[in-house]
Design a protein around this motif. Structure first.
Motif, short mmCIF file in Angstrom:
data_model
loop_
_atom_site.label_atom_id
_atom_site.label_comp_id
_atom_site.label_asym_id
_atom_site.label_seq_id
_atom_site.Cartn_x
_atom_site.Cartn_y
_atom_site.Cartn_z
N ILE A 220 0.84 -1.20 0.00
CA ILE A 220 0.00 0.00 0.00
C ILE A 220 0.87 1.25 0.00
O ILE A 220 0.64 2.20 -0.77
N LEU A 221 1.90 1.24 0.85
CA LEU A 221 2.79 2.41 0.89
C LEU A 221 3.43 2.66 -0.47
O LEU A 221 3.53 3.80 -0.92
N ALA A 222 3.84 1.57 -1.11
CA ALA A 222 4.47 1.72 -2.43
C ALA A 222 3.49 2.37 -3.40
O ALA A 222 3.86 3.29 -4.14
N ALA A 223 2.25 1.92 -3.37
CA ALA A 223 1.25 2.48 -4.29
C ALA A 223 1.05 3.97 -4.01
O ALA A 223 0.97 4.79 -4.93
N MET A 224 1.02 4.32 -2.72
CA MET A 224 0.78 5.72 -2.38
C MET A 224 1.96 6.60 -2.77
O MET A 224 1.82 7.76 -3.13
N TRP A 225 3.16 6.01 -2.68
CA TRP A 225 4.36 6.74 -3.05
C TRP A 225 4.42 6.96 -4.55
O TRP A 225 4.92 7.96 -5.06
N LEU A 226 3.88 5.97 -5.28
CA LEU A 226 3.92 6.04 -6.74
C LEU A 226 2.91 7.03 -7.31
O LEU A 226 3.11 7.60 -8.37
N LEU A 227 1.81 7.22 -6.57
CA LEU A 227 0.70 8.01 -7.12
C LEU A 227 1.10 9.39 -7.66
O LEU A 227 0.79 9.71 -8.81
N PRO A 228 1.77 10.22 -6.85
CA PRO A 228 2.11 11.55 -7.36
C PRO A 228 2.98 11.50 -8.61
O PRO A 228 2.86 12.35 -9.48
N GLY C 40 -13.90 -3.66 -8.87
CA GLY C 40 -13.28 -3.17 -7.64
C GLY C 40 -14.34 -2.73 -6.64
O GLY C 40 -14.33 -3.14 -5.48
N THR C 41 -15.28 -1.91 -7.11
CA THR C 41 -16.32 -1.40 -6.21
C THR C 41 -17.16 -2.54 -5.66
O THR C 41 -17.43 -2.63 -4.45
N GLY C 42 -17.58 -3.43 -6.58
CA GLY C 42 -18.38 -4.57 -6.13
C GLY C 42 -17.61 -5.43 -5.14
O GLY C 42 -18.18 -5.93 -4.16
N GLY C 43 -16.32 -5.57 -5.40
CA GLY C 43 -15.48 -6.37 -4.51
C GLY C 43 -15.48 -5.82 -3.10
O GLY C 43 -15.59 -6.56 -2.12
N LEU C 69 -6.25 0.50 -3.55
CA LEU C 69 -5.53 0.03 -4.73
C LEU C 69 -6.38 0.16 -5.98
O LEU C 69 -5.86 0.35 -7.07
N ALA C 70 -7.71 0.10 -5.82
CA ALA C 70 -8.57 0.29 -6.99
C ALA C 70 -8.43 1.73 -7.49
O ALA C 70 -8.33 1.97 -8.70
N ALA C 71 -8.38 2.68 -6.55
CA ALA C 71 -8.18 4.07 -6.95
C ALA C 71 -6.83 4.24 -7.62
O ALA C 71 -6.69 4.93 -8.65
N PHE C 72 -5.84 3.57 -7.09
CA PHE C 72 -4.48 3.61 -7.64
C PHE C 72 -4.48 3.07 -9.07
O PHE C 72 -3.93 3.68 -9.99
#
Lengths: 310, 95, 90, 491
Positions: A220-228, C40-43, C69-72
């Motif tokens: 999760i942290l990795a994903a958040m770091w990647l977002l910007p 994702g939403t349904g999940g 992660l779905a938003a990501f």
């Protein structure tokens, strides 16, 4: 039962076209959906720890990685050899189906009652001082494997960077992102990370006693770091930065030092001092989480690429 | 029951993934097939874990721990394969 | 109550499965992407319903993870999809 | 300090070094590697002394958790011998590589130098892990470490052909890993443990166990590059820089081979039938003959040496039917020793050969065999090195290769399986053919000149070649080391 069959049917319905897809982009979109459904399968198998990991890595990080690759290869994917002939395909198909059937038959033939280590784990879990049996296995009974897997991730980063073109060495990792856009995307990339970091800390913290832990939190942290970076509102640090390299190495180093401390104090590598096991484990996990998060993010980004300066 | 159903799903995914890996020539599709194959292997392992329920646990935690680390390593392998394919594509573009 | 919740979960799951048709058939990449988002939403909904029904530890956290992660993944899809929204040249 | 610490150090020193290499940067990593090399060699020698002196394997239960719940290191004679081999080969390669991958003070870090040192340490740590571990999943981790380290080694030059070779290698290796892991899952489902020693008493010949063994064997063969799964090896090993090729051929393929030995003779003594062992050795024989013929046909020196690896790997598989058909006998012991000595002797000889061929290519500016006439005068030491290493590969007495092949030959005849003896003899002749071809062209008068006169590294390759020959002078008793703790004789 009905839910199980529904999930199975949906997964097979997604997996087959992934393999048969004509365009890579379609295949990747299907694959992301497949990853999401797989997380359900893990819930149904009472493996919530795995479901968390699958949702974060299988569907999230892998999806981003593969979508990026599909976009970059859209011009014409590299084709290695001549495609196999029809007869050959048929033969391979029969062989693979045969393997699947044999595997299925063998799964049905597994001994009943199943041999299991659940009892010894629960009988000894008090010595590891954590409540989540999966964490007890990861950090205690099979701590060596986890330590080495953490080292594998460091090695993967080295291996990835080794694939950089010489001209790009030392530059920031990844391909150039399209220029920043204001609007919903940039907003999301600004709003989501703080929430994500809180969630990640929560998942790491509960991991000692409930499903969760370092791998999930790190993903999760990795994903958040990647977002910007993905939204184009910030750039990743160059790979020559000392702090970046220190953070990646810190987790495995801390784990190895804890292991040697066990050798010296308790007479066995990775033996934890009674009464302090949980403290040591959590300390190591916190450092490991940071290392794994950075490593995962860098793995998604890829090596520095030449078109960055272009 | 769930264990058997998902174990068989794992077996099917192994067959599908292996087929894709051997038949497809597009490198990215091969990487996807490898991931399907890996997912099948983890499901078989998951079925084994579920069958090993006992001592008040719904599943044997040892295989679950192994699957967790396995997923992370499979992901790392995927990133390496993708990077190699992209690098090769760039090298070919330049001729 | 538990039965109602489980039934609801099953219903959502069936909806999600119906959404798969769009993932599979497209025709455009955008259709697939939107359908994947529905998954994702349904999940998340299914996981939360299961959590309420069974109380298995960690399901709510799994839903939380999925939401993030779905938003990501959405960002990746938006940034990654070919501009025309249709099939990239094969 | 207890003896149990030794295997921990053997594994953890290189792993720690690999991790630290990242923050240290290329120059620091180079110095760290050169410092760890003698330390690691001392640890390996100490392990061999303890195992030989005590006539028993070293065991260390990690965290005091006994298998099947926990993990234990178990270092037997085979492991000890291979650990010493690995330490010497890695140390020699590190010294050799300073020329190519060294970073002078104040010089900026290059990609190649940054990557090479941690990859080398990773191969070392993973090899020692495969040798010390006693658990099927820990073996998997070792295999992944080997793959992740070996793949970028192949692509280190960054040329298109080497990138292609690396991709092909990665695909084979990943398929091998995943098949192996599937076998591990089934094995756990059937027996509830992954510890090799515990499995030996629990895994019967049930269908799940047999399928697991078949899948794991297939995966390991792909990684060991046994014919017909060898296709990835020649381009990969020939395309890598010399120092990388040396460890790839000497150590990386042996890691998966040792795991295969643990599986067949540790987990499943007597369970894969004699027929399966005959098939395995049949593939080995085909590898010896076809690999040697392919080596004879090569135009380029590095490819010739790479195909020679394909052939020499074949010898390793001749031990399987000889042990399987005569379990527990003197013959089985001979075959075991022969196989292990072959692995060790080949490691030294092939490392020497790749280093020396790399040197020749660098000095002559090419590695076309027909154009090396005159090299004998211009590059006498490399030619001698090639010849000495060739002696071991041929199995000419006295050399390590001779001891290995003689033991295998004797075991084959004792077991009444004369056809393997025939293969060994034919293989020796063919090997002689391709070694002679290189030497005869090289020693001819010709215009090949070596414009650069630096002597860097040629002595290191020569020492490795001499070691591979000197192994043949060891008293037979010394080979008793590899008999200690043989798993097919019971835990």
């Amino acid at each position: 039962m009905i839910a199980d069959l529904l999930i199975v049917a949906a997964i097979v319905a997604l997996a087959l076209p992934v393999v048969l897809a004509r365009s890579a982009f379609t295949a990747v979109a299907l694959f992301v959906a497949y990853g999401l459904l797989l997380a359900f399968a893990w819930v149904r198998l009472d493996a919530v720890d795995v479901a968390l990991t699958e949702a974060a890595i299988g569907a999230g990080l892998s999806g981003v990685l593969l979508l990026g690759a599909a976009r970059r290869l859209a011009g014409g994917p590299p084709v290695e050899d001549a495609p196999p002939g029809k007869a050959q395909v048929a033969l391979i198909g029969v062989g693979c189906a045969g393997l699947a059937v044999a595997l299925g038959a063998v799964i049905l033939a597994l001994p009943d009652p199943a041999p299991s280590l659940a009892e010894p784990v629960m009988a000894n879990i008090a010595a590891i001082e954590v409540g989540n049996p999966v964490t007890a296995v990861l950090m205690g009974f099979r701590g060596l494997d986890t330590l080495l897997e953490a080292a594998v991730l460091v090695l993967a980063v080295v291996a990835l960077w080794a694939l950089a073109p010489d001209a790009a060495w030392g530059a920031a990792p990844g391909w150039r992102q399209p220029p920043a856009t204001d609007g919903p995307l940039a907003l999301l990339a600004r709003v989501l990370p703080p929430i994500g970091v809180v969630v990640a800390v929560h998942i790491l913290w509960v991991g000692a006693d409930a499903p969760g832990g370092k791998f999930q939190a790190a993903a999760i942290l990795a994903a958040m770091w990647l977002l910007p970076w993905m939204a184009g509102i910030a750039a990743p640090p160059p790979i020559s930065r000392a702090w970046l390299r220190i953070v990646i190495a810190a987790g495995p180093v801390a784990f190895i030092l804890a292991g040697f401390a066990g050798s010296v104090l308790q007479g066995a590598f990775l033996a934890y001092p009674p009464g302090y096991a949980k403290a040591v484990i959590i300390a190591v996990e916190v450092v490991l989480t940071a290392s794994i998060a950075v490593a995962l993010a860098l793995l998604v980004l890829g090596p520095p690429a030449e078109d960055r300066g272009a | 029951m769930s264990a058997t159903i998902f174990g068989l799903l794992g077996a099917a995914l192994v067959g599908i993934g292996l087929f894709g890996l051997l038949v497809r020539r597009d490198a990215l599709l091969r990487i996807l097939a490898f991931n399907l194959l890996g997912g099948g292997v983890f499901l078989v392992f998951g079925a084994v874990a579920r069958r090993g329920a006992g001592a008040g646990l719904p599943a044997d935690p040892v295989p679950q721990a192994i699957i967790l680390t396995g997923i992370v390593v499979a992901f790392a392998a995927t990133t390496l394969a993708v990077a190699l394919v992209l690098r090769l594509a760039a090298a070919k573009d330049r001729g | 109550m538990t039965e109602i919740l489980l039934g609801a979960a099953l219903l959502v799951l069936a909806t999600v499965a119906a959404g798969l048709v769009r993932v599979l058939r497209g025709p455009g990449v955008a259709d697939r992407v939107m359908a994947a988002q529905l998954l994702g939403t349904g999940g998340i909904a299914v996981l939360l319903l299961l959590d309420a029904a069974t109380g298995i530890a960690g399901l709510a956290d799994a839903a939380l993870t999925l939401a993030l992660l779905a938003a990501f993944a959405t960002v990746a899809l938006v940034r990654g999809a070919p501009d025309d929204g249709g099939e990239p040249p094969a | 300090m207890s003896a149990g610490m030794l295997p921990v150090l053997a594994v953890m020193l290189p792993v720690l070094g690999m991790v630290l290499a990242l923050p240290l940067g290329a120059r620091g990593a180079e110095r760290l590697t050169l410092a760890l090399a003698p330390l690691g060699l001392a640890v390996a020698v100490a392990i061999a002394v303890v195992v030989y002196g005590g006539s028993a394997p070293i065991r260390h239960e990690l965290g005091h958790w006994a298998p099947p719940l926990g993990l234990a290191f178990r270092v037997d004679g085979l492991s000890a011998a291979m650990m010493v081999t690995a330490a010497v080969v890695i140390g020699a390669t590190a010294l050799f590589a300073r020329g190519q991958f060294g970073t002078a003070a104040g010089e900026a870090e290059t990609r190649r130098a940054f990557a090479f040192w941690p990859l080398l340490l990773a191969i070392w740590g993973a090899t020692n892990l495969a040798l010390a571990a006693n658990d099927l999943f820990t073996f998997y981790v070792a295999l992944e470490l080997l793959t992740f380290a070996a793949m970028p080694m192949v692509a280190l030059d960054g040329k298109r052909e080497t990138l292609e070779a690396a991709l092909r290698y990665l695909m084979f290796a990943l398929l091998g890993s995943v098949l192996y892991l599937l076998g591990v899952a089934l094995m756990y489902g059937a027996a509830g443990t992954l510890d090799v020693v515990v499995l030996a008493s629990r895994a019967g010949g049930t269908y799940p166990v047999l399928l697991a063994a078949a899948l794991m064997t297939a995966g390991l063969l792909a990684k060991t590059a046994l014919l017909p799964l060898h296709l990835w090896l020649p381009p990969a090993h020939a395309g890598a820089p010399a120092a990388a090729s040396a460890v790839l051929s000497a150590l990386v393929v042996k890691g998966s081979f040792v795991i295969l030995l643990r599986l067949w003779f540790g987990v499943l003594p007597g369970i894969p039938g004699p027929m399966a062992a005959q098939i395995l050795a049949g593939l080995g024989a085909a590898a010896i003959l076809l690999g040697s013929v392919a080596a004879l046909a090569q135009e380029r020196l590095k490819l010739l040496v790479a195909y020679s690896t394909v052939a020499q790997i074949g010898y390793l598989f001749l031990m399987f039917p000889l042990i399987a058909s005569m379990p527990g006998t003197e013959t089985a012991a001979k075959a075991w020793t022969g196989g292990v000595v072959q692995a060790v002797a080949h490691a030294f000889a092939k490392a020497a050969m790749f280093l020396t061929v790399g040197l020749m290519a660098a000095r002559l500016g090419h590695d076309r065999i027909r154009d090396i006439a005159g090299a004998g005068r211009a590059l006498p030491v490399p030619m001698i090195t090639f010849g000495l290493a060739g002696l071991t590969l041929m199995g000419v007495p006295p050399s390590g290769g001779f001891a290995a092949k003689w033991l295998l030959l004797a075991a084959a005849i004792e077991a009444g399986q004369w056809w393997w003896a025939l293969v060994i003899l034919c293989g020796g002749l063919l090997t002689g053919g391709y070694v002679y071809r290189v030497l005869s062209v090289g020693l001819r008068a010709g215009e090949a000149t070596a414009p650069t006169r630096s002597a860097d590294g040629q002595g290191i390759a020569l020492v490795l070649a001499i070691v591979s020959v000197l192994l043949g002078f060891l008293p037979l008793g010394a080979f008793g080391l590899v008999q200690i703790g043989r798993l097919d004789l019971g835990p």
